[in-house]
Write a protein that holds these residues in place. Structure first.
Motif, mmCIF file in Angstrom:
data_model
loop_
_atom_site.group_PDB
_atom_site.id
_atom_site.type_symbol
_atom_site.label_atom_id
_atom_site.label_comp_id
_atom_site.label_asym_id
_atom_site.label_seq_id
_atom_site.Cartn_x
_atom_site.Cartn_y
_atom_site.Cartn_z
ATOM 1 N N LEU A 1 0.835 -1.202 0.000
ATOM 2 C CA LEU A 1 0.000 0.000 0.000
ATOM 3 C C LEU A 1 0.866 1.246 0.000
ATOM 4 O O LEU A 1 1.876 1.328 0.711
ATOM 5 C CB LEU A 1 -0.901 0.036 1.243
ATOM 6 C CG LEU A 1 -1.922 -1.101 1.408
ATOM 7 C CD1 LEU A 1 -2.644 -0.956 2.730
ATOM 8 C CD2 LEU A 1 -2.907 -1.094 0.253
ATOM 9 N N ALA A 2 0.463 2.219 -0.804
ATOM 10 C CA ALA A 2 1.073 3.534 -0.722
ATOM 11 C C ALA A 2 0.571 4.216 0.538
ATOM 12 O O ALA A 2 -0.503 3.910 1.058
ATOM 13 C CB ALA A 2 0.717 4.354 -1.963
ATOM 14 N N GLN A 3 1.360 5.140 1.057
ATOM 15 C CA GLN A 3 0.944 5.870 2.246
ATOM 16 C C GLN A 3 -0.405 6.533 1.994
ATOM 17 O O GLN A 3 -0.628 7.152 0.967
ATOM 18 C CB GLN A 3 1.991 6.916 2.613
ATOM 19 C CG GLN A 3 3.293 6.294 3.111
ATOM 20 C CD GLN A 3 4.429 7.297 3.173
ATOM 21 O OE1 GLN A 3 4.383 8.321 2.503
ATOM 22 N NE2 GLN A 3 5.456 7.010 3.958
ATOM 23 N N GLY A 4 -1.335 6.342 2.941
ATOM 24 C CA GLY A 4 -2.673 6.907 2.804
ATOM 25 C C GLY A 4 -3.661 5.973 2.138
ATOM 26 O O GLY A 4 -4.861 6.209 2.197
ATOM 27 N N ALA A 5 -3.178 4.895 1.514
ATOM 28 C CA ALA A 5 -4.074 3.970 0.817
ATOM 29 C C ALA A 5 -4.546 2.871 1.766
ATOM 30 O O ALA A 5 -3.940 2.620 2.809
ATOM 31 C CB ALA A 5 -3.376 3.353 -0.386
ATOM 32 N N SER A 6 -5.654 2.218 1.392
ATOM 33 C CA SER A 6 -6.182 1.150 2.221
ATOM 34 C C SER A 6 -6.603 -0.032 1.360
ATOM 35 O O SER A 6 -6.843 0.123 0.161
ATOM 36 C CB SER A 6 -7.377 1.636 3.046
ATOM 37 O OG SER A 6 -8.447 2.022 2.195
ATOM 38 N N SER A 7 -6.688 -1.210 1.995
ATOM 39 C CA SER A 7 -7.095 -2.415 1.278
ATOM 40 C C SER A 7 -7.503 -3.468 2.299
ATOM 41 O O SER A 7 -7.010 -3.474 3.426
ATOM 42 C CB SER A 7 -5.947 -2.931 0.404
ATOM 43 O OG SER A 7 -6.370 -4.012 -0.393
ATOM 44 N N SER B 1 -2.301 -7.341 15.931
ATOM 45 C CA SER B 1 -1.150 -6.687 16.549
ATOM 46 C C SER B 1 -0.087 -6.457 15.480
ATOM 47 O O SER B 1 -0.158 -7.004 14.379
ATOM 48 C CB SER B 1 -0.588 -7.541 17.686
ATOM 49 O OG SER B 1 -0.197 -8.821 17.208
ATOM 50 N N GLY B 2 0.917 -5.660 15.833
ATOM 51 C CA GLY B 2 2.010 -5.384 14.911
ATOM 52 C C GLY B 2 1.733 -4.253 13.937
ATOM 53 O O GLY B 2 2.488 -4.080 12.967
ATOM 54 N N THR C 1 -3.518 2.030 10.474
ATOM 55 C CA THR C 1 -4.619 1.449 11.227
ATOM 56 C C THR C 1 -4.971 0.095 10.636
ATOM 57 O O THR C 1 -4.757 -0.156 9.447
ATOM 58 C CB THR C 1 -5.869 2.344 11.204
ATOM 59 O OG1 THR C 1 -6.298 2.524 9.847
ATOM 60 C CG2 THR C 1 -5.589 3.701 11.825
ATOM 61 N N ALA C 2 -5.522 -0.795 11.499
ATOM 62 C CA ALA C 2 -5.999 -2.106 11.053
ATOM 63 C C ALA C 2 -7.205 -2.456 11.894
ATOM 64 O O ALA C 2 -7.112 -2.542 13.127
ATOM 65 C CB ALA C 2 -4.908 -3.164 11.189
ATOM 66 N N THR C 3 -8.354 -2.620 11.249
ATOM 67 C CA THR C 3 -9.590 -2.890 11.971
ATOM 68 C C THR C 3 -10.217 -4.176 11.471
ATOM 69 O O THR C 3 -10.149 -4.506 10.281
ATOM 70 C CB THR C 3 -10.592 -1.744 11.798
ATOM 71 O OG1 THR C 3 -10.852 -1.546 10.405
ATOM 72 C CG2 THR C 3 -10.045 -0.450 12.380
ATOM 73 N N LEU C 4 -10.839 -4.917 12.385
ATOM 74 C CA LEU C 4 -11.520 -6.172 12.076
ATOM 75 C C LEU C 4 -13.022 -5.971 12.170
ATOM 76 O O LEU C 4 -13.519 -5.352 13.119
ATOM 77 C CB LEU C 4 -11.087 -7.260 13.052
ATOM 78 C CG LEU C 4 -9.670 -7.807 12.862
ATOM 79 C CD1 LEU C 4 -9.163 -8.420 14.153
ATOM 80 C CD2 LEU C 4 -9.663 -8.840 11.731
ATOM 81 N N ILE D 1 -6.904 -2.559 6.293
ATOM 82 C CA ILE D 1 -5.633 -1.933 6.660
ATOM 83 C C ILE D 1 -5.499 -0.623 5.905
ATOM 84 O O ILE D 1 -5.681 -0.577 4.682
ATOM 85 C CB ILE D 1 -4.434 -2.847 6.337
ATOM 86 C CG1 ILE D 1 -4.592 -4.193 7.041
ATOM 87 C CG2 ILE D 1 -3.122 -2.178 6.715
ATOM 88 C CD1 ILE D 1 -3.536 -5.203 6.645
ATOM 89 N N ASN D 2 -5.191 0.456 6.618
ATOM 90 C CA ASN D 2 -4.906 1.755 6.013
ATOM 91 C C ASN D 2 -3.472 2.130 6.360
ATOM 92 O O ASN D 2 -3.111 2.206 7.539
ATOM 93 C CB ASN D 2 -5.881 2.823 6.514
ATOM 94 C CG ASN D 2 -5.743 4.123 5.744
ATOM 95 O OD1 ASN D 2 -4.663 4.686 5.642
ATOM 96 N ND2 ASN D 2 -6.852 4.615 5.206
ATOM 97 N N ALA D 3 -2.645 2.352 5.339
ATOM 98 C CA ALA D 3 -1.229 2.644 5.581
ATOM 99 C C ALA D 3 -1.024 3.972 6.274
ATOM 100 O O ALA D 3 0.001 4.192 6.932
ATOM 101 C CB ALA D 3 -0.457 2.621 4.256
ATOM 102 N N GLY D 4 -1.998 4.902 6.125
ATOM 103 C CA GLY D 4 -1.901 6.181 6.806
ATOM 104 C C GLY D 4 -0.586 6.884 6.559
ATOM 105 O O GLY D 4 -0.119 6.997 5.429
#
Length: 870
Positions: free
Chosen positions: A666-672, A693-694, A700-703, A718-721
């Motif tokens: 992911l590029a910074q700011g991108a999510s997948s 974790s990690g 950010t990483a949300t379930l 996951i968002n690279a932020g």
């Protein structure tokens, strides 16, 4: 009007000295026209037709309720656009655009790069002089030749770019044929190579006289300079404007913008020509359907590659949707045996990312050294709708020009054919606008490896119009043209007043010889001028595209099963096509312990399919065993394993956990997202709590959900932020009452494209990616928009407020830049959109959109007042 439209079948009998009749099942009056010999002499032996001034018509369809049914202006109107006269030019709304500055340019350089037909171009047929604009450049490639057409000439080149025939007027093809196809040379041409038959199709319309005609020639051999079967299809007094053609197994499909009596826009017409009859030089018919005036500028699917669509597949017709931010598509199935059974189903709608048509559909493209603006044709999709069958999926790619920040960029799409047969789905989309230059007039195609190439024009107030190209590899992050930008030629001049027309279309084709090399043609100007255009033809290929060997992969999920004696469990055996065509894979199982059974169902699959391996522990002795599942196809053999544990007592509740995909870049700011799957491997299904974790700082990483019953799944987003570039391992842990297992997702954060300014989470209602000081927040409903970033407070507030984002420009100097909006307020803010605004509010808006299609005059260098609409 949605659904199935009226059908008409026109019969063409092109026999020497006989009258060909045309009749319509929709109730149109029959017409008669003379048709000459169907088979021409060899094109290279024909005497070139005379280049004579023609009164030509080619009306650009206009759309939108304000314009539907509007008549054409009087005869002098070609020298002024109807859209301008009606005051319907729309300004684009203010937008925040993320600019991309790639630090590594991987786009391959052009292998061949030479001039096509244009001012001063010389070939065996003589020297070409520009007599009008725009050129409408179009070209396709076969095993040994490249054929290019422009308004109103054609030329044939060998694969080294050497002209071996032409330039000659296109109506040379209809010498001795009679009627408008022989007499008129009106342009709007297309040329296509038919890879299934190894033939050439060249087409243009005849609209200087009535009846209005479409002239179509199909080569009798694979030699484009040889003989052609000639056909004429009549549209009576319905002006068939802006024809676009596609090759399909059951027909040559063509789309038009129709004008009743040459004046009132009546919607789009889509026709199928009997390909099988035309290839054999036999009398051929057409079947046609019409849409409402809500649609125009439609494109038919055009086949690339040797792999044909599935048997009986309809042709797909795609255009911009009637509603904002959408595409519309239809399925056209033609039945030549029983024409009444032909069907044209639609429109069906695909939602797209928000966009505004470039220049409001009109002209706004700036050029260096002049105030003359160029036409964007932003109100329609650009040629072609390129189709390719990869075996495990079918893809179509297409593009159009959209507003991108303060300029114009190319919005592109990859559509896929739904496996259910429901039609098309959106697979990926993106807007290519790496900087503030204007990019438009694009054409897009895919090679056999799934790599994409996009060619287009580029201009700005500091640049003369240029021809450039970009691309992406099949495995690159979705929605991004990642390979940088190449230049075919940097134009040396700009088009001067009062000539705004540019191109109409360009064309990206794929060489059938290797199914990897892209051939692109477009126009440019060598010096400032008005009727001095040239065209360029260039080729390039990606190194990753090469010969394809049929191959597949095989995997098991879960990879281990624990069973009590007599108990059963299931592991799914999945296959995937990784190269070439999908072959049949036979599945066998070995290593099953005595007393147990393991049975795949089905026992063979086509690459891309799956089978259920049912395992029964039976009376097997407790212990651990390795079961090997082997897949065998004609071209390859691969295996995967399943570990079977037979327990001695009652089974323990247990589960497996896995992530797909297990790695993300992911590029910074991108999510997948990554799908977290669980499966029962023994005992009963229990509730599993999920944690992650990690996660690196700034990401950010949300379930969702955070707990599942064994056998269920969750989505990890996951968002690279603002995380630093690098590779990280994220661990997803599942915990039940009886067991705990983990799986990992490798996250690679890249800089480069993400190092530019991003709009953070404004679209979803937060300020992700921005640093705030003082009073800064997200509001809703500003100026009819969804979200707005507000700097300052709606209440009295004394102090500094700011909204800041810092990024690193990808230059070797490593210079840091900062974008900041700041407000010092002591009072209440006026509404968003007022001239003076305190505090400052940044508005992201969804604008209502009307579609418009207006007549676009073609100006002639002779300056004679001819009626000439294109």
């Amino acid at each position: 009007m949605a659904g199935v439209f009226a059908v008409m079948a026109l019969s063409i009998i092109p026999i020497s000295n006989h009258v060909g009749s045309s009749s319509s099942k929709a109730g149109m009056s029959s017409i008669e026209s003379e048709a000459g010999p169907i088979l021409s002499a060899r094109l290279r032996d024909l005497r070139p037709a005379l280049r004579t001034a023609q009164a030509r018509y080619s009306i650009r369809a206009f759309r939108g309720s304000a314009r539907r049914g509007a008549p054409l202006p009087p005869i002098l109107a070609p020298y002024g656009r109807l859209a301008d006269a009606l005051g319907l030019f729309r300004r684009a709304g203010t937008m925040l655009t993320q600019f991309v500055f790639p630090s590594v340019y991987a786009i391959p350089a052009a292998d061949r790069n030479f001039d096509g037909i244009g001012q001063g171009f010389s070939g065996p047929g003589g020297t070409f002089s520009v007599a009008g604009a725009p050129p409408d450049p179009n070209g396709d490639v076969g095993p040994n030749h490249y054929v290019q057409v422009v308004n109103t000439d054609l030329a044939v080149f060998d694969k080294n770019g050497v002209p071996i025939y032409g330039p000659v007027p296109i109506n040379t093809l209809w010498s001795g044929f009679g009627g408008g196809c022989q007499t008129n040379n009106d342009g709007d041409p297309t040329v296509l190579y038919d890879p299934m038959a190894d033939r050439w199709i060249i087409s243009q319309f005849s609209v200087s006289t009535t009846p209005y005609l479409q002239c179509v020639a199909v080569s009798a051999t694979n030699d484009p300079t040889g003989s052609y079967y000639r056909y004429v299809f009549s549209y009576s007094t319905d002006f068939p404007d802006y024809p676009k053609m596609g090759v399909w197994p059951d027909a040559y499909y063509i789309t038009f913008n129709i004008f009743t009596n040459g004046q009132v826009f009546a919607g789009a017409e889509i026709c199928a020509y009997d390909r099988v009859k035309m290839l054999a030089g036999m009398p051929a018919t057409q079947q046609c359907f019409n849409t409402t005036t809500s649609y125009g500028g439609l494109l038919p699917a055009d086949l690339d590659g040797a792999r044909q669509p599935p048997a009986g597949s309809p042709n797909y017709i795609v255009g911009l949707g009637a509603a904002p931010n959408s595409l519309a598509f239809w399925k056209f199935h033609v039945d030549w045996t029983t024409p009444a059974s032909s069907s044209f189903t639609g429109p069906m709608t695909l939602a797209t990312a928000a966009y505004s048509e470039a220049c409001g559909g009109g002209r706004c493209i700036p050029q260096s050294g002049t105030t003359q603006r160029l036409d964007s044709l932003g109100d329609r999709l650009m040629y072609r709708l390129a189709y390719r069958n990869f075996g495990d999926h079918e893809s179509l790619v297409v593009n159009h020009s959209v507003v991108a920040g303060s300029s114009v960029g190319v919005r592109w799409y990859e559509l896929r054919v739904a496996a259910t047969g429901a039609g098309l789905s959106m697979f990926q989309q993106g807007t290519y606008a790496p900087n503030s230059n204007y990019r438009w007039m694009g054409s897009l195609a895919m090679d056999q490896a799934g790599n994409m190439a996009l060619g287009y024009s580029v201009s700005s107030s500091f640049l003369h119009p240029q021809i450039r190209y970009t691309g992406r590899l099949a495995g690159d992050p979705a929605g991004q043209m990642t390979q940088g930008e190449g230049t075919l030629i940097a134009g040396g001049g700009s088009q001067l007043a009062t000539l705004s027309r540019w191109g109409d279309y360009s064309m990206m084709a794929v060489d059938p010889g290797d199914d990897c090399t892209f051939w692109y043609t477009n126009q440019y100007l060598p010096t400032n001028g008005r009727f001095n255009w040239k065209t360029r033809i260039g080729t390039f290929k990606f190194p990753s595209c090469g010969p394809v060997t049929n191959d597949f992969s095989i995997s098991a999920s879960p990879p281990s099963v624990s069973l009590a004696p007599g108990a059963s469990g299931v592991s799914t055996i999945s296959t995937a096509l990784i190269a070439g065509s999908a072959e049949t894979i036979a599945l066998t199982v070995s290593g099953v312990p005595a007393g147990a059974t393991a049975t795949p169902n089905p026992t063979s699959v086509t690459a891309g399919g799956s089978s259920s391996l049912t395992i029964n522990a039976g009376t097997a002795t407790p212990g651990s065993y390795t079961l090997t599942v082997t897949g065998t196809s004609t071209s390859a053999i691969h295996a995967t394993t399943v570990t079977l544990t037979v327990t001695s007592g009652a089974p323990v509740n247990d589960f497996s956990i896995s992530a797909s995909p297990s790695s993300l870049s992911l590029a910074q700011g991108a999510s997948s997202p990554s799908t977290i799957s669980t499966a029962v491997i023994s005992g009963n299904a229990e509730t599993i709590s999920l944690t992650v974790s990690g996660v690196p700082t700034g990401a950010t990483a949300t379930l969702n959900p955070t707990s599942v019953t064994a056998g269920g799944g969750s989505t990890l987003t996951i968002n690279a932020g603002t995380a630093a570039a690098g590779t990280y391992t994220l661990t997803v842990t599942g915990t039940s009452a009886s067991a705990m297992h983990s799986t990992s997702v490798t996250l690679t954060v890249t800089s480069g494209a993400s190092s530019a300014l991003v709009n953070g989470g404004f679209e979803t209602g937060d300020l992700t990616g921005w640093t705030t000081i003082g009073a800064a927040s997200v509001t809703t409903g500003s100026h009819s928009g969804t979200y707005a970033a507000m700097v300052g407070s709606t209440s009295a507030f004394n102090g500094d407020s700011s909204l800041t984002q810092t990024f690193t420009a990808p230059a070797s100097s490593g210079t840091s830049w900062s974008a900041r909006t700041r407000s010092r307020t002591t009072g209440r803010r006026p509404p968003c959109g007022t001239t003076r605004q305190t505090p400052l509010t940044l508005c992201w808006q969804k604008h209502a959109r009307t579609r418009a299609r207006g007549p676009r005059p073609v100006l002639r260098s002779s300056e004679v007042a001819r009626t000439h609409w294109r």
